[in-house]
Scaffold this motif. Structure first.
Motif, PDB file in Angstrom:
ATOM      1  N   THR A 181       0.229 -17.338   9.445  1.00 37.42           N
ATOM      2  CA  THR A 181      -0.490 -18.278   8.463  1.00 37.42           C
ATOM      3  C   THR A 181       0.001 -19.848   8.598  1.00 37.42           C
ATOM      4  O   THR A 181      -1.041 -20.503   9.275  1.00 37.42           O
ATOM      5  CB  THR A 181       0.005 -17.962   6.853  1.00 37.42           C
ATOM      6  N   THR A 182       0.913 -20.209   8.430  1.00 38.77           N
ATOM      7  CA  THR A 182       1.261 -21.540   8.691  1.00 38.77           C
ATOM      8  C   THR A 182       2.090 -21.553   9.974  1.00 38.77           C
ATOM      9  O   THR A 182       2.131 -22.780  10.628  1.00 38.77           O
ATOM     10  CB  THR A 182       2.457 -22.162   7.628  1.00 38.77           C
ATOM     11  N   HIS A 191       5.208 -20.932  10.868  1.00 42.82           N
ATOM     12  CA  HIS A 191       6.704 -21.449  10.507  1.00 42.82           C
ATOM     13  C   HIS A 191       7.545 -20.319  11.056  1.00 42.82           C
ATOM     14  O   HIS A 191       8.436 -20.565  11.517  1.00 42.82           O
ATOM     15  CB  HIS A 191       7.020 -21.872   8.925  1.00 42.82           C
ATOM     16  N   PHE A 219       3.061 -23.403   0.617  1.00 40.90           N
ATOM     17  CA  PHE A 219       2.941 -23.836   2.156  1.00 40.90           C
ATOM     18  C   PHE A 219       4.137 -24.955   2.368  1.00 40.90           C
ATOM     19  O   PHE A 219       4.965 -24.709   3.455  1.00 40.90           O
ATOM     20  CB  PHE A 219       1.775 -24.338   2.721  1.00 40.90           C
ATOM     21  N   GLN A 250      -5.650 -21.427  15.615  1.00 37.69           N
ATOM     22  CA  GLN A 250      -6.452 -21.799  14.700  1.00 37.69           C
ATOM     23  C   GLN A 250      -7.946 -22.060  15.035  1.00 37.69           C
ATOM     24  O   GLN A 250      -8.224 -22.565  16.137  1.00 37.69           O
ATOM     25  CB  GLN A 250      -5.825 -23.165  13.887  1.00 37.69           C
ATOM     26  N   ARG A 286       7.495 -23.100   2.723  1.00 38.68           N
ATOM     27  CA  ARG A 286       7.793 -21.866   3.682  1.00 38.68           C
ATOM     28  C   ARG A 286       8.410 -22.232   5.026  1.00 38.68           C
ATOM     29  O   ARG A 286       9.295 -21.417   5.594  1.00 38.68           O
ATOM     30  CB  ARG A 286       6.102 -21.512   4.301  1.00 38.68           C
ATOM     31  N   LYS A 287       8.403 -23.517   5.368  1.00 35.59           N
ATOM     32  CA  LYS A 287       9.203 -23.867   6.573  1.00 35.59           C
ATOM     33  C   LYS A 287      10.787 -23.847   6.201  1.00 35.59           C
ATOM     34  O   LYS A 287      11.734 -23.437   6.761  1.00 35.59           O
ATOM     35  CB  LYS A 287       9.161 -25.363   6.725  1.00 35.59           C
TER      36      LYS A 287
END
Length: 249
Positions: free
Chosen positions: A219-220, A222, A185, A55, A188-189
């Motif tokens: 993105t996240t 995950h 978000f 990031q 998503r996990k």
């Protein structure tokens, strides 16, 4: 006169490589898929990034390496490092869209090369070179719908540049999931939890290895975290993510 076909094919291939073709971003003349102007503007001076998750970090010191963001300091990941070629924002996001949704497979080798160039910019290529490279697997229904796994197509060229074996037999997706881009978000996990498994052959070869995990967009994180967790449990020593694009915070 006898025509030497192998030699002729080699000469033709070399000529085709030298033929100018449009830049994938601005469509001006280019010899390698991205013109020099676009490369300097969008890829060469990338911001400092978190060593672990890739990031963006505050500041403009491009030479800073090994720094971690607050999230990675607070909660370490199963993967060890993330190499990012570009930010997932205009105009580079269009390359992902055209590859995935317009089946422009010619973009995949370019994206694999750009990831390799991002690895070179780290000036630690020997340390970054994994024992094996694998791509995030696609669900069966989406693979049938799309006809190809975009991450695997990118990984083909990246593995050649890195001179590392590409393995598609290490991980499989044992159930289809919702598209990560279509859910929140927070969801998503749970969406990817338990969605992947290690193949039988993996358990025999993963112990003590460094695995390079290729994906088109992070993105996240995950999905990559879920796979890295499985790899580490199977004995992998190190997992490095190699992604084309990273969604800004």
């Amino acid at each position: 006169m006898i025509f030497n076909y192998p030699h002729g094919f080699s000469v033709l291939t070399d000529l085709l490589r030298k033929v100018s073709r449009p830049c994938a971003l601005c469509h001006s003349s280019s010899s390698c898929g991205i013109c020099e102007h676009c490369y300097r503007q969008y890829l060469d001076n990338s911001p400092p990034r978190c060593f672990c998750c890739g990031q963006n970090l505050p500041g403009t010191d491009y030479e800073k390496n090994g720094l971690l963001c607050g999230n990675c300091l607070d909660k370490p990941h199963s993967f060890d490092e993330t190499i990012v070629a570009a930010a997932y924002e205009p105009p580079l996001d269009q390359l992902v869209h055209e590859l995935k949704f317009q089946s422009k497979l010619a973009l995949a080798p370019l994206m694999g090369k750009l990831i390799y160039q991002a690895a070179i910019r780290q000036k630690r290529l020997a340390e970054l070179r994994p024992d094996f490279i694998t791509a995030v697997p696609l669900g069966n229904s989406r693979l049938i719908e799309r006809g190809f796994n975009q991450s695997h197509e990118i990984a083909k060229t990246f593995a050649k540049w890195m001179n590392v074996p590409l393995r598609s037999d290490l991980i499989y997706r044992n159930r289809d999931t919702e598209k990560q881009s279509t859910i929140s978000f927070k969801e998503r996990k749970n969406n990817v939890q338990g969605a992947f498994s290690i193949t039988r052959i993996s358990h025999a070869i993963l112990k003590g290895t460094h695995i390079g995990l290729v994906d088109d967009v992070m993105t996240t994180g995950h999905t990559l975290e879920e796979i890295a967790h499985l790899l580490k449990n199977a004995g992998t020593r190190r997992v490095t993510n190699f992604v084309f694009a990273r969604t800004p915070a």
